[in-house]
Design an enzyme around this catalytic site. Structure first.
Site, PDB file in Angstrom:
ATOM      1  N   ASN A 200     -10.549  -1.591  -6.150  1.00 12.50           N
ATOM      2  CA  ASN A 200      -9.594  -0.786  -6.917  1.00 12.50           C
ATOM      3  C   ASN A 200      -9.933  -0.811  -8.402  1.00 12.50           C
ATOM      4  O   ASN A 200      -9.942   0.227  -9.072  1.00 12.50           O
ATOM      5  CB  ASN A 200      -8.162  -1.310  -6.745  1.00 12.50           C
ATOM      6  CG  ASN A 200      -7.592  -1.068  -5.370  1.00 12.50           C
ATOM      7  OD1 ASN A 200      -6.720  -1.801  -4.931  1.00 12.50           O
ATOM      8  ND2 ASN A 200      -8.057  -0.051  -4.664  1.00 12.50           N
TER       9      ASN A 200
ATOM     10  N   ASP B 165       0.831  -1.205   0.000  1.00 11.86           N
ATOM     11  CA  ASP B 165       0.000   0.000   0.000  1.00 11.86           C
ATOM     12  C   ASP B 165       0.868   1.258   0.000  1.00 11.86           C
ATOM     13  O   ASP B 165       1.949   1.286   0.587  1.00 11.86           O
ATOM     14  CB  ASP B 165      -0.901  -0.016   1.240  1.00 11.86           C
ATOM     15  CG  ASP B 165      -2.024   0.991   1.149  1.00 11.86           C
ATOM     16  OD1 ASP B 165      -2.364   1.412   0.027  1.00 11.86           O
ATOM     17  OD2 ASP B 165      -2.564   1.371   2.208  1.00 11.86           O
TER      18      ASP B 165
END
Length: 252
Positions: free
Chosen positions: A77, A28
């Site tokens: 996403n 991330d």
């Protein structure tokens, strides 16, 4: 020089500690890393992040970690991010991640996620890499989680259990009475792998975000404040040291 000395010291400290067989990494912070580094185009962060996985796999191999799961992109996403950004991430998956696994004979590839969310070319590149690496006898196990959702994985596993039962002529009452954890586990996206003993998340976020919800219920979790492209070998080694000390303490 100091960094090298510290790295060697950490490696020595790990020799007497239990190590995880399976490490999962939530990669991330690519976009935030790019902004902090002064790049106007956040996609540059994704390129650095994709290339950085190659280094991470080298560090894992050096530490004798034989099973790695890397979260590339969630199902959310792919649905919600800007289309140009998603297209670029898929291009990197094909040209960097899949290509690396084809060349690096230390790993056998698995893919976890909803491949129907991916472009045909990306799904094809990943399936091709899976087939190419399938017969690598002594290789470690690398899983790329892409188009992935932990909740949907459990839903898909239960659906597969029901489909199997229907094909065998079993009633819903029989399925309900006999359903076990093992039934669900063997229908996960990548069955048969050990559950991750250690999950690492970068970028300072203190949440699991729908990652390996079934497999990670007993995992140790290590949160790191660094964005993924800035994650270093010493950060991995320190996470392994923390894990080893916790496990050693619990075993006493």
């Amino acid at each position: 020089m100091l960094y090298k000395l510290y790295t060697r010291r950490l490696r020595r400290q790990l020799k007497d500690l239990p190590l995880p067989q399976h490490v999962a990494i939530v990669m991330d912070g690519n976009r935030r890393w790019a902004r902090n580094a002064g790049y106007d185009d956040a996609r540059i962060g994704h390129r650095f992040g994709a290339k950085h996985l190659e280094q991470f796999l080298q560090w894992c191999a050096d530490a004798d970690i034989r099973c790695v799961t890397a979260w590339v992109a969630s199902a959310d996403n792919l649905r919600k991010r800007d289309s140009a950004e998603v297209d670029y991430l898929m291009e990197l998956t094909e040209t960097v991640l899949a290509d690396h696994v084809r060349r690096d004979h230390r790993w056998r590839l698995h893919v976890a996620g909803q491949l129907d969310l991916l472009p045909d070319s990306t799904a094809h590149a990943l399936k091709e890499a899976v087939e190419l690496t399938r017969d690598r006898g002594d290789a470690g196990e690398l899983t790329l989680a892409i188009g992935y959702s932990g909740r949907l994985e459990v839903v898909d596993a239960i659906r597969a259990v029901l489909d199997e039962a229907a094909a065998n002529g079993r009633s819903m009452d029989e399925v309900a009475d006999g359903l076990t954890e093992e039934d669900i586990s063997r229908h996960l996206y990548v069955p048969g792998l050990p559950e991750p003993e250690l999950v690492i998340r970068t970028s300072g976020e203190l949440r699991m975000s729908d990652f390996m919800l079934w497999q990670g219920t007993r995992s140790d979790i290590e949160f790191c404040d660094l964005y993924w492209p800035a994650f270093r070998e010493v950060d991995l080694l320190r996470a392994l040291r923390t894990y080893g000390r916790r496990r050693l303490k619990r075993s006493r």
